[in-house]
Design a protein around this motif. Structure first.
Motif, PDB file in Angstrom:
ATOM      1  N   GLY A 129       1.057  -1.601  -0.198  1.00 18.54           N
ATOM      2  CA  GLY A 129      -0.024   0.243  -0.279  1.00 18.54           C
ATOM      3  C   GLY A 129       0.948   0.527   0.286  1.00 18.54           C
ATOM      4  O   GLY A 129       1.921   1.473   0.878  1.00 18.54           O
ATOM      5  N   MET A 130       1.015   1.978  -0.788  1.00 17.04           N
ATOM      6  CA  MET A 130       1.120   3.456  -1.568  1.00 17.04           C
ATOM      7  C   MET A 130       0.728   4.427  -1.653  1.00 17.04           C
ATOM      8  O   MET A 130      -0.110   4.438  -1.294  1.00 17.04           O
ATOM      9  CB  MET A 130       2.552   2.657  -1.807  1.00 17.04           C
ATOM     10  N   ILE A 131       1.160   5.119  -0.967  1.00 13.95           N
ATOM     11  CA  ILE A 131       0.935   7.131  -0.822  1.00 13.95           C
ATOM     12  C   ILE A 131       1.735   7.463  -2.367  1.00 13.95           C
ATOM     13  O   ILE A 131       2.853   7.617  -2.783  1.00 13.95           O
ATOM     14  CB  ILE A 131       1.308   8.138  -0.239  1.00 13.95           C
ATOM     15  N   TRP A 132      -0.047   8.215  -3.239  1.00 12.09           N
ATOM     16  CA  TRP A 132       1.069   8.990  -4.697  1.00 12.09           C
ATOM     17  C   TRP A 132       0.666  10.036  -5.110  1.00 12.09           C
ATOM     18  O   TRP A 132      -0.498  10.607  -3.963  1.00 12.09           O
ATOM     19  CB  TRP A 132       0.572   8.098  -5.851  1.00 12.09           C
ATOM     20  N   ILE A 133       0.584  11.125  -5.438  1.00 15.42           N
ATOM     21  CA  ILE A 133       0.780  12.243  -5.751  1.00 15.42           C
ATOM     22  C   ILE A 133       1.420  12.430  -6.878  1.00 15.42           C
ATOM     23  O   ILE A 133       1.885  11.941  -7.685  1.00 15.42           O
ATOM     24  CB  ILE A 133       1.538  13.229  -4.532  1.00 15.42           C
ATOM     25  N   ALA A 134       1.000  13.839  -7.480  1.00 13.26           N
ATOM     26  CA  ALA A 134       1.189  14.109  -8.317  1.00 13.26           C
ATOM     27  C   ALA A 134       2.890  14.610  -8.514  1.00 13.26           C
ATOM     28  O   ALA A 134       3.579  14.990  -7.716  1.00 13.26           O
ATOM     29  CB  ALA A 134       0.427  16.098  -9.274  1.00 13.26           C
ATOM     30  N   LYS A 135       3.632  14.598 -10.022  1.00 18.16           N
ATOM     31  CA  LYS A 135       5.119  14.583 -10.239  1.00 18.16           C
ATOM     32  C   LYS A 135       5.409  16.050  -9.196  1.00 18.16           C
ATOM     33  O   LYS A 135       7.101  15.604  -9.200  1.00 18.16           O
ATOM     34  CB  LYS A 135       4.959  14.241 -11.785  1.00 18.16           C
ATOM     35  N   ASP A 136       4.585  17.443  -9.960  1.00 16.08           N
ATOM     36  CA  ASP A 136       5.336  18.139  -9.248  1.00 16.08           C
ATOM     37  C   ASP A 136       4.686  18.801  -7.794  1.00 16.08           C
ATOM     38  O   ASP A 136       4.926  19.830  -7.725  1.00 16.08           O
ATOM     39  CB  ASP A 136       4.817  19.220  -9.906  1.00 16.08           C
ATOM     40  N   LEU A 180      -6.318   7.997  -9.287  1.00 14.35           N
ATOM     41  CA  LEU A 180      -4.572   8.325  -9.742  1.00 14.35           C
ATOM     42  C   LEU A 180      -4.487   9.721 -11.179  1.00 14.35           C
ATOM     43  O   LEU A 180      -3.730  10.466 -11.529  1.00 14.35           O
ATOM     44  CB  LEU A 180      -3.699   7.335 -10.248  1.00 14.35           C
ATOM     45  N   LYS A 181      -5.921   9.584 -11.639  1.00 13.01           N
ATOM     46  CA  LYS A 181      -5.296  10.475 -13.314  1.00 13.01           C
ATOM     47  C   LYS A 181      -5.857  11.973 -12.652  1.00 13.01           C
ATOM     48  O   LYS A 181      -5.254  13.199 -12.625  1.00 13.01           O
ATOM     49  CB  LYS A 181      -6.110  10.202 -13.996  1.00 13.01           C
ATOM     50  N   ASP A 182      -7.077  11.541 -11.806  1.00 17.40           N
ATOM     51  CA  ASP A 182      -7.519  12.818 -11.088  1.00 17.40           C
ATOM     52  C   ASP A 182      -6.187  13.843 -10.322  1.00 17.40           C
ATOM     53  O   ASP A 182      -6.367  15.198  -9.754  1.00 17.40           O
ATOM     54  CB  ASP A 182      -8.148  12.632  -9.654  1.00 17.40           C
ATOM     55  N   ASP A 190      -4.936  15.466  -3.744  1.00 21.16           N
ATOM     56  CA  ASP A 190      -3.435  15.767  -2.625  1.00 21.16           C
ATOM     57  C   ASP A 190      -3.061  14.413  -3.363  1.00 21.16           C
ATOM     58  O   ASP A 190      -1.891  15.013  -3.638  1.00 21.16           O
ATOM     59  CB  ASP A 190      -4.285  16.546  -1.846  1.00 21.16           C
ATOM     60  N   ALA A 191      -3.865  13.374  -3.216  1.00 20.16           N
ATOM     61  CA  ALA A 191      -2.807  12.006  -3.199  1.00 20.16           C
ATOM     62  C   ALA A 191      -3.466  10.827  -3.034  1.00 20.16           C
ATOM     63  O   ALA A 191      -5.128  11.019  -2.666  1.00 20.16           O
ATOM     64  CB  ALA A 191      -1.665  12.075  -1.901  1.00 20.16           C
ATOM     65  N   VAL A 192      -3.185   9.649  -3.949  1.00 22.69           N
ATOM     66  CA  VAL A 192      -3.589   8.859  -3.760  1.00 22.69           C
ATOM     67  C   VAL A 192      -3.191   7.711  -2.900  1.00 22.69           C
ATOM     68  O   VAL A 192      -2.045   7.332  -2.517  1.00 22.69           O
ATOM     69  CB  VAL A 192      -3.693   8.658  -5.532  1.00 22.69           C
ATOM     70  N   LYS A 210       4.290  10.325  -8.798  1.00 26.56           N
ATOM     71  CA  LYS A 210       5.457   9.762  -7.713  1.00 26.56           C
ATOM     72  C   LYS A 210       4.960   8.936  -6.493  1.00 26.56           C
ATOM     73  O   LYS A 210       3.820   9.983  -6.139  1.00 26.56           O
ATOM     74  CB  LYS A 210       6.736  10.490  -8.318  1.00 26.56           C
ATOM     75  N   GLU A 211       5.485   8.247  -6.210  1.00 21.63           N
ATOM     76  CA  GLU A 211       5.342   7.788  -4.969  1.00 21.63           C
ATOM     77  C   GLU A 211       6.099   8.691  -3.677  1.00 21.63           C
ATOM     78  O   GLU A 211       6.655   9.267  -3.902  1.00 21.63           O
ATOM     79  CB  GLU A 211       5.680   6.590  -4.657  1.00 21.63           C
ATOM     80  N   VAL A 212       5.205   8.360  -2.945  1.00 20.15           N
ATOM     81  CA  VAL A 212       5.674   8.743  -1.252  1.00 20.15           C
ATOM     82  C   VAL A 212       5.980   8.197  -0.416  1.00 20.15           C
ATOM     83  O   VAL A 212       6.133   7.709   0.164  1.00 20.15           O
ATOM     84  CB  VAL A 212       4.332   9.983  -0.527  1.00 20.15           C
ATOM     85  N   GLY A 213       7.715   7.990  -0.214  1.00 19.66           N
ATOM     86  CA  GLY A 213       8.034   7.416   0.787  1.00 19.66           C
ATOM     87  C   GLY A 213       8.319   5.171   0.176  1.00 19.66           C
ATOM     88  O   GLY A 213       8.338   5.125  -1.008  1.00 19.66           O
ATOM     89  N   SER A 214       8.169   4.382   1.301  1.00 18.20           N
ATOM     90  CA  SER A 214       8.589   2.891   0.542  1.00 18.20           C
ATOM     91  C   SER A 214       7.223   2.821   0.812  1.00 18.20           C
ATOM     92  O   SER A 214       5.723   3.513   1.502  1.00 18.20           O
ATOM     93  CB  SER A 214       9.044   2.674   1.661  1.00 18.20           C
ATOM     94  N   PRO A 215       6.128   2.020   0.881  1.00 13.21           N
ATOM     95  CA  PRO A 215       4.954   0.965   0.858  1.00 13.21           C
ATOM     96  C   PRO A 215       4.531   1.236   2.267  1.00 13.21           C
ATOM     97  O   PRO A 215       5.259   1.247   3.050  1.00 13.21           O
ATOM     98  CB  PRO A 215       4.995  -0.540   0.203  1.00 13.21           C
ATOM     99  N   LEU A 216       3.791   1.175   2.689  1.00 13.64           N
ATOM    100  CA  LEU A 216       3.118   1.291   4.701  1.00 13.64           C
ATOM    101  C   LEU A 216       2.884   0.007   4.996  1.00 13.64           C
ATOM    102  O   LEU A 216       3.105  -0.018   6.064  1.00 13.64           O
ATOM    103  CB  LEU A 216       1.732   2.453   4.191  1.00 13.64           C
ATOM    104  N   TRP A 217       2.378  -0.901   4.103  1.00 16.28           N
ATOM    105  CA  TRP A 217       1.963  -2.281   4.629  1.00 16.28           C
ATOM    106  C   TRP A 217       2.593  -3.179   3.362  1.00 16.28           C
ATOM    107  O   TRP A 217       2.201  -2.773   1.835  1.00 16.28           O
ATOM    108  CB  TRP A 217       1.137  -2.707   5.752  1.00 16.28           C
TER     109      TRP A 217
END
Length: 273
Positions: A129-136, A180-182, A190-192, A210-217
């Motif tokens: 499970g991972m956090i994703w945000i816009a590349k910019d 993810l498109k949104d 802000d994030a998915v 882009k991803e934020v850090g490592s998978p949470l679980w």
């Protein structure tokens, strides 16, 4: 003459009985189909949302993806006809309980809560499970930065509850790809929170995220059947293990992801339960 009629009658009766026994045997699947119940005899009917690319989706009017191919291989290994169907993910477990299909092969992760309603096989892949945000987006660098932010998540997925611990502002979706498109549409999200595999596939397909850090679980997607049909669960488990042992599983996984999704270092992983 009466004696001959009696002998003839007995011979015919014996032939009828033998024929009936032969038909009964031929109707019973060689892999032991009579051990378990099926919604449609001779078919393995399995469900996925059809909205979780590359795992399960529709293309050119056909259901395709990793989940559907694994389901087809399992069905064929069991001597059954593959019969994939779709159902919204938020009600897919209810559909199983209502006997709409035999199994869920739709990237549903095992959890203790879900195990109260269904019987699960061994995992057929692992994901994080991972956090994703816009590349910019340079404002979010850790889970702590999500407080008060709007997070996109698929309803009734394993990502929903963890997302609630990160923010109280959730936007629900029926498809991770749409969420993810949104991320790239200003002001929508802000994030998915979703699978690392789905996010990286989206990046490979040109999504500016882009991803934020490592998978949470780490979660364990498994195949679910009704709790009263454990014999079917066991038969599916046997077929899945055969696919793994003979290399067919690896071929399907390599085709869709370029790697084997069962090969993950779980030594220090936090497993989702």
């Amino acid at each position: 003459m009466g004696k001959m009629k009696t002998l003839l009658f007995l011979a015919v009766a014996a032939m009828v009985i033998l024929a009936a026994c032969g038909n009964a045997k031929s109707d019973s699947n060689a892999k032991g189909e009579d051990r378990y119940e099926l919604v449609n005899k001779g078919k393995l009917t399995y469900a996925a949302s059809g909205l979780y690319k590359p795992f399960n989706f529709e293309e050119n009017g056909e259901l395709t993806g990793f989940d559907f191919e694994i389901g087809a291989a399992i069905a064929e290994k069991m001597g059954l006809e593959p019969n994939p169907v779709t159902n919204p993910f938020e009600t897919i477990l209810q559909g199983l309980v209502a006997n709409k299909y035999d199994a869920i092969i739709g990237s549903m992760a095992y959890t203790k809560k879900r195990a109260e309603q269904a019987a699960f096989t061994q995992p057929y892949y692992y994901s994080g499970g991972m956090i994703w945000i816009a590349k910019d987006n340079n404002d979010i660098t850790s889970p702590d930065d999500l407080k008060g932010k709007k997070i996109g998540v698929v309803a009734q997925s394993t990502y929903e509850e963890p997302a609630k611990t990160l923010s109280d502002d959730l936007q629900y979706y029926s498809s991770d790809v749409v969420a993810l498109k949104d991320l790239t549409v200003e002001g929508r999200l802000d994030a998915v929170v979703t699978s690392d595999i789905v996010g990286f596939e989206a990046v490979d397909n040109g999504f500016d995220i882009k991803e934020v850090g490592s998978p949470l679980w780490v979660e364990q997607p498994s195949i679910a059947v009704r709790k009263d049909n454990e014999a079917l669960r066991d038969a599916i488990d046997e077929a899945l293990q055969e696919l793994i042992d003979e290399g067919t599983y690896d071929e399907i996984s390599q085709k869709w992801f370029g790697r084997n999704l069962l090969e993950m270092d779980l030594e220090d992983a936090e497993l989702l339960e």
